[in-house]
Scaffold this motif. Structure first.
Motif, PDB file in Angstrom:
ATOM      1  N   ASN A  14       0.825  -1.216   0.000  1.00  0.00           N
ATOM      2  CA  ASN A  14       0.000   0.000   0.000  1.00  0.00           C
ATOM      3  C   ASN A  14       0.858   1.265   0.000  1.00  0.00           C
ATOM      4  N   GLN A  15       1.993   1.211   0.680  1.00  0.00           N
ATOM      5  CA  GLN A  15       2.872   2.377   0.740  1.00  0.00           C
ATOM      6  C   GLN A  15       3.718   2.549  -0.526  1.00  0.00           C
ATOM      7  N   ASN A  16       3.981   1.449  -1.272  1.00  0.00           N
ATOM      8  CA  ASN A  16       4.959   1.503  -2.362  1.00  0.00           C
ATOM      9  C   ASN A  16       4.404   1.140  -3.744  1.00  0.00           C
ATOM     10  N   GLU A  17       3.103   0.956  -3.859  1.00  0.00           N
ATOM     11  CA  GLU A  17       2.520   0.580  -5.154  1.00  0.00           C
ATOM     12  C   GLU A  17       2.857   1.604  -6.233  1.00  0.00           C
ATOM     13  N   ARG A  18       2.906   2.862  -5.864  1.00  0.00           N
ATOM     14  CA  ARG A  18       3.198   3.916  -6.839  1.00  0.00           C
ATOM     15  C   ARG A  18       4.574   3.738  -7.478  1.00  0.00           C
ATOM     16  N   ARG A  19       5.483   3.069  -6.801  1.00  0.00           N
ATOM     17  CA  ARG A  19       6.822   2.841  -7.369  1.00  0.00           C
ATOM     18  C   ARG A  19       6.724   2.022  -8.657  1.00  0.00           C
ATOM     19  N   ILE A  20       5.821   1.062  -8.682  1.00  0.00           N
ATOM     20  CA  ILE A  20       5.636   0.240  -9.880  1.00  0.00           C
ATOM     21  C   ILE A  20       5.163   1.139 -11.026  1.00  0.00           C
ATOM     22  N   HIS A  21       4.135   1.930 -10.759  1.00  0.00           N
ATOM     23  CA  HIS A  21       3.602   2.823 -11.791  1.00  0.00           C
ATOM     24  C   HIS A  21       4.667   3.830 -12.244  1.00  0.00           C
ATOM     25  N   TYR A  22       5.445   4.320 -11.284  1.00  0.00           N
ATOM     26  CA  TYR A  22       6.486   5.290 -11.606  1.00  0.00           C
ATOM     27  C   TYR A  22       7.514   4.675 -12.562  1.00  0.00           C
ATOM     28  N   GLN A  23       7.964   3.463 -12.270  1.00  0.00           N
ATOM     29  CA  GLN A  23       8.977   2.816 -13.113  1.00  0.00           C
ATOM     30  C   GLN A  23       8.404   2.491 -14.500  1.00  0.00           C
ATOM     31  N   ILE A  24       7.160   2.060 -14.568  1.00  0.00           N
ATOM     32  CA  ILE A  24       6.521   1.794 -15.864  1.00  0.00           C
ATOM     33  C   ILE A  24       6.472   3.084 -16.683  1.00  0.00           C
ATOM     34  N   HIS A  25       6.071   4.174 -16.041  1.00  0.00           N
ATOM     35  CA  HIS A  25       6.005   5.463 -16.728  1.00  0.00           C
ATOM     36  C   HIS A  25       7.408   5.944 -17.126  1.00  0.00           C
ATOM     37  N   ARG A  26       8.359   5.791 -16.239  1.00  0.00           N
ATOM     38  CA  ARG A  26       9.730   6.255 -16.492  1.00  0.00           C
ATOM     39  C   ARG A  26      10.371   5.502 -17.659  1.00  0.00           C
ATOM     40  N   LEU A  27      10.041   4.223 -17.791  1.00  0.00           N
ATOM     41  CA  LEU A  27      10.578   3.419 -18.891  1.00  0.00           C
ATOM     42  C   LEU A  27       9.734   3.542 -20.160  1.00  0.00           C
ATOM     43  N   ASN A  28       8.692   4.379 -20.085  1.00  0.00           N
ATOM     44  CA  ASN A  28       7.817   4.632 -21.235  1.00  0.00           C
ATOM     45  C   ASN A  28       7.219   3.329 -21.787  1.00  0.00           C
ATOM     46  N   ILE A  29       6.652   2.535 -20.883  1.00  0.00           N
ATOM     47  CA  ILE A  29       6.074   1.247 -21.244  1.00  0.00           C
ATOM     48  C   ILE A  29       4.569   1.393 -21.411  1.00  0.00           C
ATOM     49  N   ASN A  30       4.076   0.896 -22.534  1.00  0.00           N
ATOM     50  CA  ASN A  30       2.640   0.824 -22.753  1.00  0.00           C
ATOM     51  C   ASN A  30       2.176  -0.515 -22.180  1.00  0.00           C
ATOM     52  N   ASP A  31       1.321  -0.478 -21.187  1.00  0.00           N
ATOM     53  CA  ASP A  31       0.946  -1.695 -20.459  1.00  0.00           C
ATOM     54  C   ASP A  31      -0.577  -1.876 -20.411  1.00  0.00           C
ATOM     55  N   PRO A  32      -1.227  -2.077 -21.572  1.00  0.00           N
ATOM     56  CA  PRO A  32      -2.689  -2.167 -21.569  1.00  0.00           C
ATOM     57  C   PRO A  32      -3.210  -3.415 -20.854  1.00  0.00           C
ATOM     58  N   HIS A  33      -2.442  -4.484 -20.837  1.00  0.00           N
ATOM     59  CA  HIS A  33      -2.901  -5.732 -20.203  1.00  0.00           C
ATOM     60  C   HIS A  33      -2.337  -5.919 -18.795  1.00  0.00           C
ATOM     61  N   LYS A  34      -1.637  -4.930 -18.311  1.00  0.00           N
ATOM     62  CA  LYS A  34      -1.071  -4.916 -16.949  1.00  0.00           C
ATOM     63  C   LYS A  34      -0.046  -6.029 -16.714  1.00  0.00           C
ATOM     64  N   ASP A  35       0.594  -6.500 -17.793  1.00  0.00           N
ATOM     65  CA  ASP A  35       1.638  -7.516 -17.640  1.00  0.00           C
ATOM     66  C   ASP A  35       2.852  -6.951 -16.914  1.00  0.00           C
ATOM     67  N   PHE A  36       3.221  -5.734 -17.267  1.00  0.00           N
ATOM     68  CA  PHE A  36       4.387  -5.116 -16.626  1.00  0.00           C
ATOM     69  C   PHE A  36       4.080  -4.747 -15.175  1.00  0.00           C
ATOM     70  N   TYR A  37       2.851  -4.361 -14.912  1.00  0.00           N
ATOM     71  CA  TYR A  37       2.456  -4.072 -13.530  1.00  0.00           C
ATOM     72  C   TYR A  37       2.602  -5.344 -12.689  1.00  0.00           C
ATOM     73  N   GLN A  38       2.127  -6.473 -13.231  1.00  0.00           N
ATOM     74  CA  GLN A  38       2.248  -7.739 -12.499  1.00  0.00           C
ATOM     75  C   GLN A  38       3.708  -8.111 -12.276  1.00  0.00           C
ATOM     76  N   GLU A  39       4.529  -7.871 -13.301  1.00  0.00           N
ATOM     77  CA  GLU A  39       5.958  -8.158 -13.156  1.00  0.00           C
ATOM     78  C   GLU A  39       6.563  -7.274 -12.063  1.00  0.00           C
ATOM     79  N   GLY A  40       6.163  -5.998 -12.042  1.00  0.00           N
ATOM     80  CA  GLY A  40       6.629  -5.084 -11.000  1.00  0.00           C
ATOM     81  C   GLY A  40       6.169  -5.514  -9.620  1.00  0.00           C
ATOM     82  N   LEU A  41       4.946  -6.006  -9.532  1.00  0.00           N
ATOM     83  CA  LEU A  41       4.416  -6.486  -8.257  1.00  0.00           C
ATOM     84  C   LEU A  41       5.203  -7.705  -7.763  1.00  0.00           C
ATOM     85  N   CYS A  42       5.510  -8.612  -8.682  1.00  0.00           N
ATOM     86  CA  CYS A  42       6.329  -9.780  -8.308  1.00  0.00           C
ATOM     87  C   CYS A  42       7.724  -9.340  -7.868  1.00  0.00           C
TER      88      CYS A  42
END
Length: 189
Positions: A14-42
């Protein structure tokens, strides 16, 4: 926050979820199926499990782990895409191996070789004597040994187009009635 035993993963998440979104945005990743989000969560889960407080701040470790896992996933997907593209090219080369005549946007199969008698060694010797070395390689490897054009090109260390050219030259000769008479080959075309 530096001691993982005092906080559950849910609290850390809950405190660090934004880090995943930040890194996805910083790497300019298009993630429509949330695969990269899941990878970040893992990656966050793995970082949480492996974190050692005496090695540095948890936030830095999370950023490092998430970013590197996302980069690894990008590389893997590029590799998989390239491998799939290479497979398509190879498949198209095998399908379009030069045994078709293309005219006016239509593809017509070229006359088959069912009339070739594999048990007549004299026919093959006469044919070999009338062909160039490369043309004979095509007859021997493509017709007699059923190798693909790509495999022949690899074996002979040449291009697929060169091997196709050998086959076209042989076909042109085999269509010529004078040539067939010279090698004593009677084939109904």
């Amino acid at each position: 926050m530096n001691n993982k035993k005092t906080f559950t993963f849910e609290e850390i998440f809950n405190q660090n979820e934004r880090r995943i979104h930040y890194q996805i945005h910083r790497l300019n990743i298009n993630d429509p199926h949330k695969d990269f989000y899941q990878e970040g969560l893992c990656a966050m889960w793995n970082a949480y499990e492996k974190y050692e407080a005496d090695k540095g701040p948890m936030a830095t470790y999370f950023n490092y782990t998430i970013r590197n896992r996302l980069i690894d996933k990008i590389r893997k997907e590029k590799h998989d895409t390239k491998h799939a593209a290479d497979s398509i090219v190879i498949s198209e080369a095998e399908i379009d191996d030069g045994n078709h005549l293309k005219m006016n946007g239509n593809t017509y199969p070229i006359v088959g070789y069912s009339g070739l008698n594999g048990k007549d060694p004299y026919l093959w010797e006469r044919l070999k004597s009338e062909l160039t070395e490369n043309q004979w390689k095509w007859v021997n490897l493509y017709i007699m040994h059923d190798m693909s054009v790509k495999a022949i090109a690899d074996q002979e260390e040449t291009t697929v187009d060169a091997v196709k050219s050998w086959g076209k030259q042989v076909r042109r000769k085999l269509k010529d009635s004078e040539f067939r008479k010279r090698i004593s080959w009677n084939l109904e075309l």
